[in-house]
Design a protein around this motif. Structure first.
Motif, short mmCIF file in Angstrom:
data_model
loop_
_atom_site.label_atom_id
_atom_site.label_comp_id
_atom_site.label_asym_id
_atom_site.label_seq_id
_atom_site.Cartn_x
_atom_site.Cartn_y
_atom_site.Cartn_z
N MET A 1 0.83 -1.18 0.00
CA MET A 1 0.00 0.00 0.00
C MET A 1 0.86 1.24 0.00
N THR A 2 0.31 2.31 -0.46
CA THR A 2 0.99 3.60 -0.50
C THR A 2 0.08 4.62 0.14
N ARG A 3 0.67 5.57 0.82
CA ARG A 3 -0.11 6.61 1.48
C ARG A 3 0.47 7.95 1.06
N LEU A 4 -0.37 8.87 0.65
CA LEU A 4 0.10 10.21 0.31
C LEU A 4 0.14 11.04 1.58
N VAL A 5 1.28 11.65 1.86
CA VAL A 5 1.46 12.43 3.07
C VAL A 5 1.87 13.84 2.67
N GLU A 6 1.16 14.82 3.19
CA GLU A 6 1.48 16.20 2.90
C GLU A 6 2.10 16.83 4.15
N THR A 55 -2.51 -0.71 -3.27
CA THR A 55 -3.52 0.34 -3.32
C THR A 55 -2.93 1.60 -2.74
N THR A 56 -3.24 2.76 -3.35
CA THR A 56 -2.77 4.04 -2.84
C THR A 56 -3.93 4.72 -2.13
N ARG A 64 -10.60 8.02 4.81
CA ARG A 64 -9.65 7.38 3.90
C ARG A 64 -10.35 7.12 2.58
N ARG A 65 -9.64 7.39 1.49
CA ARG A 65 -10.19 7.03 0.18
C ARG A 65 -9.06 6.48 -0.67
N GLU A 66 -9.43 5.64 -1.62
CA GLU A 66 -8.46 5.08 -2.55
C GLU A 66 -8.34 5.99 -3.76
N VAL A 67 -7.14 6.07 -4.30
CA VAL A 67 -6.92 6.83 -5.53
C VAL A 67 -6.35 5.88 -6.57
N GLU A 68 -6.77 6.08 -7.79
CA GLU A 68 -6.32 5.20 -8.87
C GLU A 68 -4.89 5.50 -9.27
N ARG A 69 -4.56 6.79 -9.33
CA ARG A 69 -3.20 7.17 -9.68
C ARG A 69 -2.93 8.58 -9.17
#
Length: 81
Positions: A1-6, A55-56, A64-69
């Motif tokens: 899994m990948t998580r976007l962190v700001e 899954t990202t 939490r939501r999934e993003v395709e790209r």
């Protein structure tokens, strides 16, 4: 899994004796990027235990939501070529 962190800070957080947890006697550093007391762990990583490999995810406003790209500014400028 990948998580976007700001992240918004532009410098390090220096630890001092007041950062030590009086009850536990230690300092836990966040590795998931979700802690409200970043860079310290507050247990927010528990929300990630059921993330699926490959899954990202984006966490916003406690959801939490999934993003395709993920498209970066560089990717977007290359698309015009």
């Amino acid at each position: 899994m990948t998580r976007l962190v700001e992240l918004e800070e532009r410098g390090p957080r220096r630890l001092d004796p007041s950062d030590i947890d009086d009850e536990k006697g230690d300092v836990a550093v966040c590795q998931c990027g979700l802690s409200e007391s970043f860079p310290f762990c507050d247990g927010s990583h528990r929300r990630t235990h059921d993330e699926d490999e490959g899954t990202t995810y984006v966490y916003e406003d406690g959801q939490r939501r999934e993003v395709e790209r993920v498209v970066t500014a560089e990717d977007a400028s290359d698309a015009g070529d």
